[in-house]
Enzyme design. Structure first.
Site, short mmCIF file in Angstrom:
data_model
loop_
_atom_site.label_atom_id
_atom_site.label_comp_id
_atom_site.label_asym_id
_atom_site.label_seq_id
_atom_site.Cartn_x
_atom_site.Cartn_y
_atom_site.Cartn_z
N HIS A 149 0.80 -1.23 0.00
CA HIS A 149 0.00 0.00 0.00
C HIS A 149 0.84 1.28 0.00
CE1 HIS A 149 -3.40 -2.52 0.23
NE2 HIS A 149 -3.55 -2.61 1.53
N HIS A 220 -9.70 1.82 0.06
CA HIS A 220 -9.60 0.72 1.03
C HIS A 220 -10.74 0.79 2.06
CE1 HIS A 220 -7.69 -2.27 3.59
NE2 HIS A 220 -6.77 -2.45 2.66
N GLU A 365 -11.29 -3.99 -3.09
CA GLU A 365 -10.32 -3.03 -3.61
C GLU A 365 -10.18 -3.25 -5.12
OE1 GLU A 365 -6.79 -3.52 -0.94
OE2 GLU A 365 -8.28 -4.62 0.19
#
Ligand code: GAL
Length: 400
Positions: A149, A220, A365
């Site tokens: 991420h 997210h 996602e």
């Protein structure tokens, strides 16, 4: 097809609102949100708790509303979706995303990525390393041996510039400098959240770079369609329109193969309860993921062409077993990571004095495949000067 026509009109909204610069004061938050029955179920956070400073930059909460009474709250800290209030089968507004009630709590609980925009590369890059145009790049390894991420301070942990052109959308922009978190190229990125009158939340992303780079940006949000903090999601009924997925190793890095879901607990081609096979650890994928934490390869034929020129596929349908709230996800991305909240620990103090819990929320996602920069056979995540990055996802809500 009816649904797609409604989305097409919603999509038009984001095209119309795509310009402008600078900050603008957010609309005032309403204290409560009532459904058609008049009962008060869900409350938007107090905007004052988001008027803060992070890294010397001002933070705020932006409130989006539609004519149906639905509403959303977005903060410019991490460009996060904080609240999303939509009607359940009785018309009662229900907050379907996990979040905190102040900027401070987001700053102090970074590991969950609640509601955040994640990037520059959402999901994992193996061993924090990739090659681009013959040159190697080294990134932080912040998830065991891998990069996750966007690194130590990804897009979830920076203050974006917010601008609210009207009461149903907000634009957030961020300039990611050349070399930030190890990625090449200065990247200008914009995220637009739009709440339509047909109870769709559209998240649209666009970006440009001055040097070749890689980009895989997504949202997210953790959903619980019975309401945030209301317990397990294992009885939600899920359908993912994917015949195939990208199997992973024990560190959740794709093996590079693309395999059929048929005959595995990852087969959601027909609607099935999330929990029906989630503990089937005889399956190595379930064992490695500690449940569901996998990228599904969306069926490309499962879509239609929209008026705005973008082609979105129908990715997912999921329904809350108690609320009757249905979420349909449409995207122009090739994959979706279905993450079943396996790392939630029951320790996070949510909005409205609720708490999270193990497997009490799921993420969808929409994205390119994990570790694409190291997998030449996966769709490319490279962005080059002169190219415009464009990604759109629609979270459409209804109830039955
Ligand atoms: C997901 C990821 C999970 C976990 C989670 C954050 O996107 O797939 O493995 O890292 O984020 O806790």
């Amino acid at each position: 097809m009816n649904k797609l026509i409604r989305f097409a009109s919603g999509f038009g909204l984001i095209l119309l609102t795509g310009c402008g610069n600078g900050n603008q004061a957010p609309a005032a938050a309403s204290d409560t949100a009532a459904g058609s029955t008049g009962a008060t179920l869900a409350v938007l956070p107090d905007t004052a708790a988001f008027h803060d400073t992070v890294d010397g930059q001002p933070t705020a909460l932006y409130i989006l509303k539609n004519k149906q009474g639905a509403s959303a709250a977005v903060t410019n800290y991490g460009a996060r979706l904080v609240s999303l209030l939509v009607p359940d089968k009785k018309g009662l507004l229900t907050d379907v995303v996990l979040g905190y009630d102040s900027v401070g709590k987001y700053v102090h609980q970074p590991d969950t990525y609640f509601g955040a925009i994640v990037g520059r590369y959402g999901n994992r890059i193996a061993k924090g390393h990739f090659m681009l145009d013959g040159k190697g790049y080294t990134l932080a390894t912040n998830d065991g041996p891998n990069h996750l991420h966007g690194g130590k301070k990804g897009f979830d942990a920076v203050v974006w510039t917010g601008q609210q052109p009207n009461d149903h959308s907000v634009q957030l922009t961020y300039l990611s400098k050349d070399g930030e978190e190890g990625y090449p190229g200065t990247l200008q990125i914009r995220v637009t959240y739009t709440l339509t009158d047909s109870n769709a939340l559209i998240i649209s992303y666009d970006g440009t770079t001055d040097k070749p780079t890689v980009l895989n940006i997504t949202n997210h949000s953790y959903f619980n369609l019975n309401g945030q903090g209301s317990g397990t999601i294992n009885n939600h009924i899920l359908q993912i329109y994917a015949d195939r997925y990208t199997p992973v190793d024990s560190t959740l890095i794709p093996t590079g193969k693309i395999q059929p879901v048929g005959g595995t607990p990852l087969d959601f081609r027909q609607p099935v309860a999330i929990g029906a096979r989630v503990n089937d650890t005889a399956n190595a994928q379930i064992k490695y993921g500690r449940g569901y934490d996998h990228n599904f390869v969306l069926n490309p034929a499962n879509g239609d062409r929209l008026a705005g020129g973008g082609r979105l596929v129908h990715a997912v349908t999921v329904q809350g077993d108690q609320s009757g709230i249905v979420l349909d996800v449409f995207t122009n991305q090739p994959g979706v990571q279905f993450y079943g909240g396996n790392f939630l620990k029951g320790s996070d103090p949510l909005k409205a004095a609720k708490r999270d819990d193990y497997r009490s929320a799921f993420c969808l996602e929409t994205q390119h495949f994990p570790d694409s920069p190291n997998e030449p056979s996966f769709p490319s995540t490279e962005l080059r000067p002169g190219q415009n990055y464009q990604s759109t996802t629609i979270y459409q809500f209804s109830a039955k």
